[in-house]
Design an enzyme around this catalytic site. Sequence first.
Site, PDB file in Angstrom:
ATOM      1  CG  ASP A  54      -2.096   0.823   1.067  1.00  0.00           C
ATOM      2  OD1 ASP A  54      -2.100   1.620  -0.134  1.00  0.00           O
ATOM      3  OD2 ASP A  54      -3.197   0.703   1.538  1.00  0.00           O
TER       4      ASP A  54
HETATM    5  C1  BGC Z   1      -5.018   3.469   0.136  1.00  0.00           C
HETATM    6  C2  BGC Z   1      -5.257   2.187  -1.056  1.00  0.00           C
HETATM    7  C3  BGC Z   1      -5.046   2.851  -2.494  1.00  0.00           C
HETATM    8  C4  BGC Z   1      -3.573   3.677  -2.526  1.00  0.00           C
HETATM    9  C5  BGC Z   1      -3.189   4.285  -3.899  1.00  0.00           C
HETATM   10  C6  BGC Z   1      -3.582   3.957  -0.174  1.00  0.00           C
HETATM   11  O1  BGC Z   1      -3.538   5.159   0.741  1.00  0.00           O
HETATM   12  O2  BGC Z   1      -4.960   2.674   1.309  1.00  0.00           O
HETATM   13  O3  BGC Z   1      -6.494   1.628  -0.807  1.00  0.00           O
HETATM   14  O4  BGC Z   1      -5.258   2.023  -3.473  1.00  0.00           O
HETATM   15  O5  BGC Z   1      -3.675   4.573  -1.429  1.00  0.00           O
HETATM   16  O6  BGC Z   1      -4.007   5.451  -3.968  1.00  0.00           O
END
Ligand code: BGC
Length: 739
Positions: free
Chosen positions: A281
């Site tokens: 993530d």
């Molecule tokens: C979120 C993800 C997301 C990623 C990219 C993160 O902060 O937890 O779900 O896909 O950002 O935007």
Amino acid sequence: MKKTTLALAAALLPLLSQAQDARIEAKIAALMKQMTVAEKVGQLHQLSGRQFTGPASSDYADKLADIRNGKVGSMLNVKGVADTREIQALALKSRLHIPLLFSLDVIHGYQTVFPVPLGESASWDMDAIALSARIAAREAAASGIHWTFAPMVDIARDPRWGRVMEGAGEDTFLGSAIARARVEGFQGKQLGATDSVMATAKHFAAYGAATAGRDYNAVDMSNQQLFEVYLPPFKAALDAGAATFMNSFNTLNGIPATGNAFLQRDILKGSWNFKGFVVSDWGSVREMVPHGYASDLADAAVKAINAGSDMDMEGYAYSQHLEDAVKSGKVKMKTLDDAVHRILVKKFELGLFDDPYRYSDAAREKAVLSDPSHRAAALDVAQKSIVLLKNERKTLPLSREPQRIAVIGPLADSQRDLEGGWVVQGERAKVVSILEGIRSHAGKAEVSYAQACASGCAGSEGFADAVATAAKADIVVLAVGETWDLSGEAKSRTDITLPGQQEKLFSALQATGKPVVVVMLAGRPLVFNTIADQADAIVYAWFPGTEGGNAVANVLFGDYNPSGKLPITFPRSVGQIPLSYAQYNTGRPVTDEKNVVYKSAYIDSVNTPRYAFGHGLSYTDFKYSGLALSSAAMSPDQKVTLSFDLANTGKAEGTEIVQLYLRDMVSSVVRPLKELKGFQKIHLKPGEQRRVSFTIDRNLLSFYNSQLAWGAEAGDFKLMVGSASDDIRLEGELKLQSK
Ligand code: BGC
């Protein structure tokens, strides 16, 4: 003849795909032979484009230079044919000309905005959900996107957590079906078709159980809970072919998911044999330092890749430290190669080595983004997602005959709030507000409007005007709820009541004596006890998307008979959370709310939820009768058919979502009071009756025992069929024999 050709094609297909695999493998082997360690590391490095850039991404020019130099494998937050072409061209100038993967959070639509995922889940309609993902994929893939960070398949039982909005709710069975539908929708028939994007099952794992609903918080849970409740939707996504997984920000039993070899190596890539790749993530590799799991960024890089995290999203741990870690032997070349290989396979499968621009086609982008069928689908899903929570004295549907309807409330004429969070390309000006929807559907009825208070409803200055508008009307439609920015990532709340003065506004309007229909927008279950007790009707519309206003109006005027059912429990207060229908009986169950002394109960609240999982009303009535089992007992290898009659006894055509629950009465590990094990959507005309059946097999009766072995134990099972988890209409008993 036709049959023979089909059979031949079916027999040839696996051979063709094996040949394709072998061709890809040969090309990857040849490519990897030429790659330096730095170039290999580059494939694992994912950077954000200019949209939604994070703290580490201030220097965009450096990013472009890194792409040009083969140091980047993927970009997120880049979209549109023009931008993706421009950036891809840079990557192709690198020494080995390896194309980039472009990814984006296409969560509930790209340009056409569909209801937020929790809302769509209330439709319990796998075809509609898959179609929504299909259209999102079609639009995104026409705009240069190869890969979406969806679906979020985290089970979530705590509405304080803002991200309940992004998932399918609290239930494992329903959540698994939805995970499958979404993956199939995004990925279409095959990866590499230019109307498909790679799906991501996220966030692996247990992110939805963040302690106290506070985002990014630690998770501590038994392996039994993990295997039984939280992992199955991921497994369903994998079985549906999910190309990628994303790990998560949380620790699980003390180990960050990103550095968790048990999750990523033993389960995902081990016993589940996942062949795709895992992306971290956002910055979750580097976050292992503040977690207290890695001493510094270099240590974080080593721990993450060794634990099975293949790609580092905006963490800069791999780009800065992996090369050294391989040189010093802390990371084996084999480990690096495996991660690179997984990513390259996907680039080949997408056809990017044949044509790196195949998803970036200006003519297709123009045609697909203006396809009118997409809005029609958005309307269809939105109306299927709406849940009629309450309808006293048949207040709804509204009449279109001459009458005066006062539309009131801070969210009545909002366009932005209908879209919800995670909107990447929505055309805001084209969003139909609730007021606009009601106006265009009202027929001979006259519509007046008062906003009453601004977004957030902090002040009550406009209440007098709103009350005067209501007083002149025959009926009031009040649009309240959460604004779009109160749910989603990092939007945890300790107080999930209606923000500001909205319940006071309701009371002021109700004091006029006019019937009040409340339309509520939200990305989570809210607490609204005054409205729940006193409103004449309540329509829960979530954040319904581009066509939201039309969907709400269709429901209000009865052009669409509501059929949505709650995919998550609505509590009476935050104090009851976490609250799920699948709770345990305990040794001291409450049997009488008036006598809760020394019972497993709260003494200051009714102990049932406000609205139970599976609840949702219709404008017609359904009668359940005649439950029968093909056999009262079954051996482990047998199947039993449960059947019953469902009749539409009301005056409107309607759809009922019938639900099958069961309880294992005595078992080596105590089982919940009810577990959803089946559902069907049945559409019936007035007076129509149909026999509905479910098949029960050993798998349906199984669970993880204390040794984490999956199986069914002999004994008695209670079978329950109903309209909601708290509205069981028929019961039966089944005995599972030992042999
Ligand atoms: C979120 C993800 C997301 C990623 C990219 C993160 O902060 O937890 O779900 O896909 O950002 O935007």
